[in-house]
Design a protein around this motif. Sequence first.
Motif, mmCIF file in Angstrom:
data_model
loop_
_atom_site.group_PDB
_atom_site.id
_atom_site.type_symbol
_atom_site.label_atom_id
_atom_site.label_comp_id
_atom_site.label_asym_id
_atom_site.label_seq_id
_atom_site.Cartn_x
_atom_site.Cartn_y
_atom_site.Cartn_z
ATOM 1 N N HIS A 188 0.849 -1.212 0.000
ATOM 2 C CA HIS A 188 0.000 0.000 0.000
ATOM 3 C C HIS A 188 0.874 1.248 0.000
ATOM 4 N N ASP A 212 -3.704 -0.761 -2.705
ATOM 5 C CA ASP A 212 -4.818 0.177 -2.523
ATOM 6 C C ASP A 212 -4.496 1.151 -1.389
ATOM 7 N N ASP A 214 -4.482 4.114 1.143
ATOM 8 C CA ASP A 214 -5.467 5.100 1.571
ATOM 9 C C ASP A 214 -4.854 6.137 2.515
ATOM 10 N N ASN A 217 -2.817 2.788 5.550
ATOM 11 C CA ASN A 217 -2.552 1.350 5.573
ATOM 12 C C ASN A 217 -1.175 0.959 5.058
#
Length: 452
Positions: A188, A212, A214, A217
């Motif tokens: 991440h 992914d 964010d 994370n």
Amino acid sequence: MGRLFGTDGVRGVANADLTAELALGLSVAAAHVLAEAGTFEGHRPTAVVGRDPRASGEFLEAAVVAGLASAGVDVLRVGVLPTPAVAYLTGVLGADIGVMLSASHNAMPDNGVKFFARGGHKLADELEDRIETVYDQHRTGAPWARPTGAGVGRVTDYTEGFERYVAHLIGVLPNRLDGLKVVLDEAHGAAAYVSPEAFARAGAEVVTIGADPDGLNINDGCGSTHLGLLQAAVVENGADFGIAHDGDADRCLAVDAQGNEIDGDQILAVLALAMRDAGQLRGNTVVGTVMSNLGFKMAMEREGIELVQTAVGDRYVLEAMKAEGYALGGEQSGHVIVLDHATTGDGTLTGLMLAARVAATGRTLAELAGVMQRLPQVLVNVPDVDKSRVSTSAELAAAVAEAERELGATGRVLLRKSGTEPLVRVMVEAADFGQAQAIAGRLADVVKSALG
């Protein structure tokens, strides 16, 4: 004030140790030292600024950009990109300064400021010391020299950075990756989009995990410090192998088709033979560190390749490579430097070159990595101790000497203070894992009692 710079920039808990004020002040000091802002008539210094996806990187980026621009430096803001991408762009764009905001493999609350000099090179100790001196002089009352009017720096979003870096990665590969299926764990982090794009363009079938980000994370149970998810994903997807990066993607670890870890020493061994066979291993030498596994050293000796060992830290590996013109070096942790194509450790480039070797030979990664056999190595991190006394404690020295007598010629002991965390690292290597584990545990207890 203690020394701000560790082995890899200035790090700390964002907004506690590493504040916006500190980031701004360091950036102004770096401008005065690295860009010599305002000293050349007609010269407009330029800086490349990038970051990983940490939430704190947003306000720290703003502080760094403000500090540089206030010192008369034009800023090219490249956004979320890996550390080696910022280094590459600093060099190829002819910038005076590169700045990367990242705490690499550290947990999300941490962040860091890493500077690059012209050419995209990490700073020598003396340059870091000069930056600290200038910063401390200002902190204690000496005023900055501040440009006004048209002399202030301008800020531009350099959106071409992603494409230019990916094109560079593809351009240096010796062969394509068609036919390979690869799982990529992006932690991440900063390579969440760059690495899958590069592998796909090179012809590999790509499965991604940890891609992914964010802002919260990064490195959370994934990436090069937590290989479990990647090991499971490689086996589940029937992939040829897997690649794991850390938060800023300057390192690379791998997993073979059976889910076994392939560490930085094994990756170095594979690439060393590949470069030797291609006539690219200058001096027939590879550079490692004092943490390099004895099995790696034995493998290189068997293959007729010299091994030069440095202090821990890819900056020291790089210094040795540049001093003697060597082409390949790295660390067990997965920092690998291919000096013909990068000025710092580049996890995506390393993964691509490893994949290229698999594709070119038709051999599995496990077969290629089998050139060396890792001797059992136990590493224990001892927190909450006075790491500054690790080399001066008589009690600790006596314990180490006793351990070395016990191991004889079949192993070794290494104690060192972490450059990025408040830890002392105890490493014991032995032919037998149980013996290494017992001695490491005993030494860790001594570190606690002697340095606590």
